[in-house]
Scaffold this motif. Structure first.
Motif, PDB file in Angstrom:
ATOM      1  N   ASN A 175       0.811  -1.218   0.000  1.00  0.00           N
ATOM      2  CA  ASN A 175       0.000   0.000   0.000  1.00  0.00           C
ATOM      3  C   ASN A 175       0.846   1.271   0.000  1.00  0.00           C
ATOM      4  O   ASN A 175       0.665   2.170   0.812  1.00  0.00           O
ATOM      5  N   PHE A 201       1.773   1.052  -6.018  1.00  0.00           N
ATOM      6  CA  PHE A 201       0.794   1.587  -6.967  1.00  0.00           C
ATOM      7  C   PHE A 201       1.396   1.641  -8.378  1.00  0.00           C
ATOM      8  O   PHE A 201       0.804   1.177  -9.355  1.00  0.00           O
ATOM      9  N   LEU A 214      -6.473  -2.758  -6.831  1.00  0.00           N
ATOM     10  CA  LEU A 214      -7.366  -3.044  -5.687  1.00  0.00           C
ATOM     11  C   LEU A 214      -6.737  -4.063  -4.741  1.00  0.00           C
ATOM     12  O   LEU A 214      -6.791  -3.916  -3.515  1.00  0.00           O
ATOM     13  N   ILE A 215      -6.118  -5.089  -5.286  1.00  0.00           N
ATOM     14  CA  ILE A 215      -5.529  -6.142  -4.463  1.00  0.00           C
ATOM     15  C   ILE A 215      -4.172  -5.730  -3.923  1.00  0.00           C
ATOM     16  O   ILE A 215      -3.857  -5.961  -2.759  1.00  0.00           O
ATOM     17  N   TYR A 266      -4.158  -0.751  -2.559  1.00  0.00           N
ATOM     18  CA  TYR A 266      -5.440  -0.091  -2.298  1.00  0.00           C
ATOM     19  C   TYR A 266      -5.213   1.382  -1.980  1.00  0.00           C
ATOM     20  O   TYR A 266      -5.999   2.258  -2.349  1.00  0.00           O
ATOM     21  N   PHE A 267      -4.121   1.650  -1.280  1.00  0.00           N
ATOM     22  CA  PHE A 267      -3.680   3.029  -1.023  1.00  0.00           C
ATOM     23  C   PHE A 267      -2.331   3.218  -1.672  1.00  0.00           C
ATOM     24  O   PHE A 267      -1.542   2.272  -1.710  1.00  0.00           O
ATOM     25  N   GLN A 284      -5.067   5.966  -3.162  1.00  0.00           N
ATOM     26  CA  GLN A 284      -6.180   5.700  -4.066  1.00  0.00           C
ATOM     27  C   GLN A 284      -6.104   6.563  -5.323  1.00  0.00           C
ATOM     28  O   GLN A 284      -6.048   7.783  -5.246  1.00  0.00           O
ATOM     29  N   VAL A 328     -10.120   3.321  -8.043  1.00  0.00           N
ATOM     30  CA  VAL A 328     -10.474   2.824  -6.706  1.00  0.00           C
ATOM     31  C   VAL A 328     -11.374   3.832  -5.992  1.00  0.00           C
ATOM     32  O   VAL A 328     -12.347   3.474  -5.323  1.00  0.00           O
ATOM     33  N   LYS A 329     -11.071   5.131  -6.200  1.00  0.00           N
ATOM     34  CA  LYS A 329     -11.884   6.170  -5.543  1.00  0.00           C
ATOM     35  C   LYS A 329     -13.320   6.148  -6.092  1.00  0.00           C
ATOM     36  O   LYS A 329     -14.288   6.323  -5.327  1.00  0.00           O
ATOM     37  N   TRP A 347     -14.874   3.568  -7.105  1.00  0.00           N
ATOM     38  CA  TRP A 347     -15.515   2.393  -6.509  1.00  0.00           C
ATOM     39  C   TRP A 347     -15.900   2.681  -5.051  1.00  0.00           C
ATOM     40  O   TRP A 347     -17.004   2.361  -4.614  1.00  0.00           O
ATOM     41  N   VAL A 348     -14.994   3.352  -4.350  1.00  0.00           N
ATOM     42  CA  VAL A 348     -15.258   3.687  -2.938  1.00  0.00           C
ATOM     43  C   VAL A 348     -16.455   4.641  -2.855  1.00  0.00           C
ATOM     44  O   VAL A 348     -17.367   4.447  -2.038  1.00  0.00           O
TER      45      VAL A 348
END
Lengths: 348, 267
Positions: free
Chosen positions: B132, B137, B210-211, B214-215, B217, B221-222, B224-225
């Motif tokens: 993370n 990333f 995502l896997i 996750y951070f 973001q 991903v944002k 989706w959140v």
């Protein structure tokens, strides 16, 4: 200026070549014989051992190379293509190549891109590009293939003049025997080697075997038996219902089985029956059919053996007016004799 | 004489085929119309963290694409110039990561680079933590984009005849200089399209990120959140921004590549 090359390679085609290149040397060989591979090896594009330039990288060899497709850089203008190997600012490079383009008759095309050029113009530009580097040897791969059949002789002669003026020796690989007329030296590539090389007159006058003879454009082949020697390299050879005088570069014995090769151009139909002079063959032959072959006429005889003659149209006009049975004259010096492979096998 | 079917096929060509093509295009673009109508233009506002996600995606995607281009271009050129029976093995090796579902790829990355793996431990000793973090990333984006870039760039190089590179050599120009003066200019539009593809893949990657990371973001991903936390209405502003930053450049490059391909065909 001459360059002697000795090259050996095993892939993609096994070659073991030793050849002196001076003036325009034409390398004649059938498709797939390795002509292009040899040129690529000399240019350093195919791994090979040999001299000169053994193991020298392609970009450090003083060799100009024109591939079959010419490979002009499509994103560069004509002058940029020609100036590709030169160093310095664009302005001075352009000034350096413009006189060359003018001399080759493509000066006004300097700012065009290759796709806007004809085959002959592309050939000139590719030649100018290869010559700009002042190579010690120029390699041409099938130089007439990209040219229009109608103008190719004219264009090739112009290009040749330019090359001759530069004094750079040229090796031109081709399967087109028509190119031999321009050659200062002729070499035949056959089965990975050069079995014969010399002036075109030498090579045409004594091809070492029927394979080479076929490559040189000889189309009439037949088998016979040596009847007698006539002194020097002259022999009388007989077959079923015929007898001919011919020349052999190797010694023959009476009874030897030989292959005869006769160029179509040397067979002359005669209007009146006549006596054979010394070194001449007179044959009574039956015409089966004829066909126009460009500016000439092909006469096909069926008796006493299948024979193809090529004569000028006026000659053909006069003989075709007569009957099918006619007399033909064949100079003995152009009847090539080779010991038959079949016989050699029998003896071995 | 006209054949009996000529009129029928002419009608099919003039009426049915354009109608069918229009139908497919409408089908493809209809969801975008929904976005236009569903967006609450008068109440446009971002959710907290949206702009940070935009920044994250832009900065790290740029880094990832740079790495992909620098590492992938020489490899793509090398792949394009390979000739032989074994090239199908190379093709398969590139296709495996391309065909692996993103979620599965994410799990593979966790297994290989995770904090308890050998690679993860070795990297953590060098101060590179792949749990993370920004490193994770970018790494996820590289894995997402690299196979696509390789395939597209290889195709771009394959379209440049190797003979031109050889001629460049015989003109006394080194292979490296020839690459810059001949290969790259001729492959540039295809390479730009490959880069655009890599950019879209890096920006839009969701499954692996995502896997594995996750951070911090990024936009996917944002989105989706936001969708999970606040519903559909909350994602539209960020979705519009996503389209605006991710699509125009690749779209322009794609159109240029297409136009150039057509020009070359006409020649």
């Amino acid at each position: 200026m001459a360059v002697t090359v000795k090259y050996r390679l095993s892939r993609p085609v096994p070659l073991d070549i030793s050849l002196e290149i001076c003036g325009l040397t034409v390398l004649l060989g059938i498709s797939g014989s390795g002509k292009s591979t040899l040129l690529r090896a000399l240019a350093g594009l195919v791994p090979a051992q040999g001299s000169p330039w053994n193991q020298v990288p392609a970009d450090q060899r003083p060799v100009g190379y024109l591939p079959q497709g010419l490979a002009l850089f499509p994103h560069l203008r004509v002058w940029e293509n020609v100036a590709y190997s030169l160093r310095g600012p664009a302005g001075s490079r352009r000034q350096a190549v413009l006189p060359v383009l003018e001399r080759l008759g493509v000066g006004e095309l300097a700012d065009r891109f290759p796709h806007a050029l004809s085959g002959g113009q592309k050939q000139r530009v590719a030649l100018a590009r290869a010559m700009a580097r002042k190579p010690a040897l120029l390699l041409l791969d099938e130089p007439t293939s990209a040219l229009d059949p109608v103008t190719r002789t004219e264009i090739f002669e112009e290009l040749l003049q330019e090359i001759r003026n530069s004094g750079v020796p040229v090796l031109a690989a081709t399967h087109d025997s028509g190119l031999c007329h321009f050659a200062d030296r002729l070499a035949i590539l056959d089965q990975g080697r050069i079995p014969v090389a010399g002036s075109p007159a030498e090579v045409f006058s004594s091809p070492p075997d029927p394979r080479v003879a076929r490559l040189l454009g000889i189309t009439n082949f037949l088998e016979g038996t040596v009847h007698s020697g006539r002194g020097g390299d002259l022999y009388a050879v007989a077959g079923a219902g015929w007898q001919l005088l011919g020349r052999s570069s190797c010694s023959l014995q009476m009874g030897d089985l030989v292959t005869l090769g006769i160029p179509a151009e040397v067979i002359r139909p005669v209007l009146e029956p006549c006596q054979a002079g010394p070194g001449e063959n007179i044959l009574s032959a039956r015409l089966s059919h004829w066909r126009q072959e460009g500016l000439q006429v092909g006469l096909h005889f069926s008796h006493p053996f299948p024979l193809h003659a090529r004569v000028s149209s006026p000659v053909a006009g006069s003989v075709l007016a007569g009957n099918a049975q006619m007399v033909v004259q064949i100079p003995a010096e152009f009847v090539h004799l080779w010991k038959s492979l079949r016989q050699s096998k029998d003896f071995s | 004489m006209r054949s009996p079917g000529t009129g029928y096929w002419s009608r099919v060509r003039k009426i049915f085929l354009p109608a069918a093509a229009s139908g497919v295009l409408v089908f493809l673009l209809a969801p975008f119309a929904a976005l236009v109508f569903r967006t609450r233009w008068l109440h446009w506002h971002y959710v907290p963290g949206d702009l940070e996600a935009v920044r994250t995606s832009l900065v790290y995607s740029t880094v990832a694409v740079l790495v992909v281009v620098l590492a992938g271009t020489p490899l793509a050129w090398w792949l394009a110039r390979q000739r032989g029976r074994a090239t199908w093995i190379l093709d398969a090796l590139i296709l495996v990561p391309l065909l692996t579902p993103p979620l599965a790829f994410g799990i593979l990355l966790v297994s290989f680079y995770g904090p308890y793996s050998m690679a993860g431990l070795a990297l953590s000793r060098l101060g590179v933590l792949l749990d993370n973090t920004a490193y994770a990333f970018v790494l996820a984006q590289i894995y997402a984009a690299m196979p696509y870039y390789l395939l597209a760039a290889r195709a771009a190089f394959e379209a440049v005849p190797a003979e031109l590179e050889e001629i460049s050599l015989t003109l006394g120009v080194s292979r490296w200089e020839g690459f810059w003066r001949v290969t790259l200019p001729l492959a540039r539009v295809g390479l730009a399209a490959a880069m655009a593809l890599a950019w879209v893949r890096a920006m839009g990657e969701f499954g692996i990120v995502l896997i594995f990371a996750y951070f911090p973001q990024g936009i996917p991903v944002k989105l989706w959140v936001n969708l999970q936390d606040m519903g559909l209405e909350a994602v539209y502003p960020l979705l519009w921004t996503f389209f605006l930053v991710a699509i125009p450049v690749p779209l322009w490059l794609g159109l240029r590549a297409r136009r150039r391909a057509m020009v070359l065909t006409w020649r």
